[in-house]
Design an enzyme around this catalytic site. Sequence first.
Site, mmCIF file in Angstrom:
data_model
loop_
_atom_site.group_PDB
_atom_site.id
_atom_site.type_symbol
_atom_site.label_atom_id
_atom_site.label_comp_id
_atom_site.label_asym_id
_atom_site.label_seq_id
_atom_site.Cartn_x
_atom_site.Cartn_y
_atom_site.Cartn_z
ATOM 1 N N LYS A 40 -46.552 -21.043 -36.318
ATOM 2 C CA LYS A 40 -47.175 -20.780 -37.613
ATOM 3 C C LYS A 40 -48.275 -21.783 -37.865
ATOM 4 O O LYS A 40 -48.098 -22.961 -37.563
ATOM 5 C CB LYS A 40 -46.099 -20.927 -38.698
ATOM 6 C CG LYS A 40 -46.596 -20.950 -40.086
ATOM 7 C CD LYS A 40 -46.235 -22.218 -40.871
ATOM 8 C CE LYS A 40 -46.851 -23.496 -40.391
ATOM 9 N NZ LYS A 40 -46.823 -24.621 -41.319
ATOM 10 N N THR A 41 -49.388 -21.409 -38.347
ATOM 11 C CA THR A 41 -50.392 -22.246 -38.990
ATOM 12 C C THR A 41 -51.685 -21.452 -39.099
ATOM 13 O O THR A 41 -52.110 -20.809 -38.130
ATOM 14 C CB THR A 41 -50.683 -23.604 -38.293
ATOM 15 O OG1 THR A 41 -51.744 -24.241 -39.007
ATOM 16 C CG2 THR A 41 -51.079 -23.503 -36.834
ATOM 17 N N ASP A 72 -54.402 -22.749 -39.238
ATOM 18 C CA ASP A 72 -55.446 -23.502 -38.527
ATOM 19 C C ASP A 72 -55.799 -22.908 -37.162
ATOM 20 O O ASP A 72 -56.867 -23.175 -36.629
ATOM 21 C CB ASP A 72 -55.009 -24.953 -38.320
ATOM 22 C CG ASP A 72 -54.872 -25.710 -39.630
ATOM 23 O OD1 ASP A 72 -55.155 -25.116 -40.681
ATOM 24 O OD2 ASP A 72 -54.485 -26.883 -39.596
ATOM 25 N N ASP A 114 -46.796 -30.063 -35.273
ATOM 26 C CA ASP A 114 -45.881 -31.177 -35.550
ATOM 27 C C ASP A 114 -44.446 -30.680 -35.726
ATOM 28 O O ASP A 114 -43.498 -31.300 -35.225
ATOM 29 C CB ASP A 114 -46.330 -31.916 -36.818
ATOM 30 C CG ASP A 114 -47.658 -32.645 -36.604
ATOM 31 O OD1 ASP A 114 -47.880 -33.153 -35.491
ATOM 32 O OD2 ASP A 114 -48.470 -32.699 -37.540
ATOM 33 N N ARG A 171 -43.154 -30.899 -45.915
ATOM 34 C CA ARG A 171 -43.702 -31.587 -44.752
ATOM 35 C C ARG A 171 -42.848 -32.758 -44.264
ATOM 36 O O ARG A 171 -43.301 -33.547 -43.443
ATOM 37 C CB ARG A 171 -45.092 -32.125 -45.081
ATOM 38 C CG ARG A 171 -46.158 -31.070 -45.186
ATOM 39 C CD ARG A 171 -47.548 -31.632 -44.961
ATOM 40 N NE ARG A 171 -48.547 -30.612 -45.195
ATOM 41 C CZ ARG A 171 -48.908 -29.703 -44.302
ATOM 42 N NH1 ARG A 171 -48.363 -29.709 -43.104
ATOM 43 N NH2 ARG A 171 -49.810 -28.787 -44.586
ATOM 44 N N GLY A 190 -47.559 -26.242 -43.995
ATOM 45 C CA GLY A 190 -48.376 -25.404 -44.886
ATOM 46 C C GLY A 190 -48.036 -23.929 -44.792
ATOM 47 O O GLY A 190 -47.609 -23.446 -43.736
#
Length: 506
Positions: A196-197, A199, A170, A141, A77
């Site tokens: 990176k994320t 979340d 992941d 992804r 993402g």
Amino acid sequence: MDLSPLQKMRLKYRPKIPDLLRDLAAVSLKAQPMAKNLSPAIQRLFPKTFSQTPFVLTQGNAGKARALKVGVVFSGGQAAGGHNVIGGLYDALMKIDPKSELIGFLDGPSGIIQNKKRTLSGEEIAFYRNQGGFDLIGSGRTKIEKPEDFQAALKNAGDFDGLVIIGGDDSNTNAALLAEYFLEHGSRTRVVGVPKTIDGDLRSEDIEISFGFDSACKTYSELIGNIERDALSAKKYYHCIKLMGRSASHIALECALQTRPNLTLIGEEGKTMAQIVDEIADLVKRRKAAGKEYGVILIPEGLVEFMPEIKKLIQELSKGGELSSESAAVFADLPEKVQKQLQLERDPHGNVQVSLIETELILIEKVKKKLEGKFNAVQHFLGYEGRSCLPSNFDASYCYALGLFTALCIRDGLTGVISSIQKLKGAIEQWHLKAVPIVDLIHFEIRKGKEKPVIQKSLVDINGKAFLYFSRLRKSWEVEDRYISPGPIQFFGEAELTDSVPITLE
Ligand code: FBP
């Protein structure tokens, strides 16, 4: 894509950099020996890289540099700041040797497998500095998983000096597996991950925060603050806002601290669906008694997998076959569209696609039933709008420094590591730079019914400082309206406005 006046001004923004990254020829990475206690299973899976120690950047001549050929890929993402990682990588490579080459793999890891790539030029990158999104090279992804995927990666990137994987838990697991595979096959390609994320769940003792979290939370908080103001003005709706953030509730916690809604659900508290429905209904009654028939409720998207009733249902649905009597009853009582959403395909990494499940609708319907219809709720989902915004100054500088540092990791021959910057809440000049072995973050989890090595997601620690601070305050936000409307991300003006860091980092 055309640029707005603000986007054009942001192109000229110069990210601040840590002192150690001012003269790249005067610094080098030094091993930081430490005792390791990795499980035999990890040692078997990573025979070449399990004993890797962390490295820290210190003053000291780097020795003779040579031109480097480096590949870069965005994985997963979007998260604001990614283009600055590429900008930092490019600038460092040009300083190391102007004959260096930066090659972008297109549309995510599938670009590595299918050899879709192109050399990135300085002129092209200049157009993306301090801009949101990942559109310079695209993202995806696809998981590098099958033996033929690894063979293709070796064929297409095995003669590079480095491959940079900008991704979440992941994708960085993939980086560790690729690093091991390249070494095993005699390739010189070093693989380095970048955290990176949005979340915020790629955290450890060594990784303080992933990039993109700050900009996403600031964007969501602006919108939540606006909704709070609207609620306070119209006084007629309960705004139930689902917030992105797969699994962990870090985004919900950060936004709650920034905006002080009446209720914020935190998945990690482990409440059942019945308890949550009672809690919302009780809040609505108490606010009604105080003459208030409106409010704002934050719901993390990952909550759906924390509520034991739904978690069990999801597990049984993905196994196929008949549902147990309890799960069948839970299923029958869900809105029809949610029933369908719970049965959607998992993503290529085996994650439930929680952003596509209307958790807020489940709760709205149940509270309505409990209160005999007297719950005037409006449903919102804040997700994709926070991932590709103009990066905050924090993310712009953080990402640029990550890019510069990652180039040094490759120059100094490290592989199977993730770039980490520490002391982020302090002055940027003093930031510490460390390369952390990815294997140290890996454990085994059941994914799609099979045991797989993955980086352990960091969840909200309900005994941690940030959550305890929130839990001391939250009671006082329930009936009294203590809303805060932080407004949009600021790029000009007082440092207090432009250079703030996430509250949960403090
Ligand atoms: P990453 O882990 O790849 O950074 O993605 C996080 C995320 O934004 C989650 O918050 C969300 O649940 C998911 O991606 C949405 O996935 P998609 O972009 O495939 O719809």
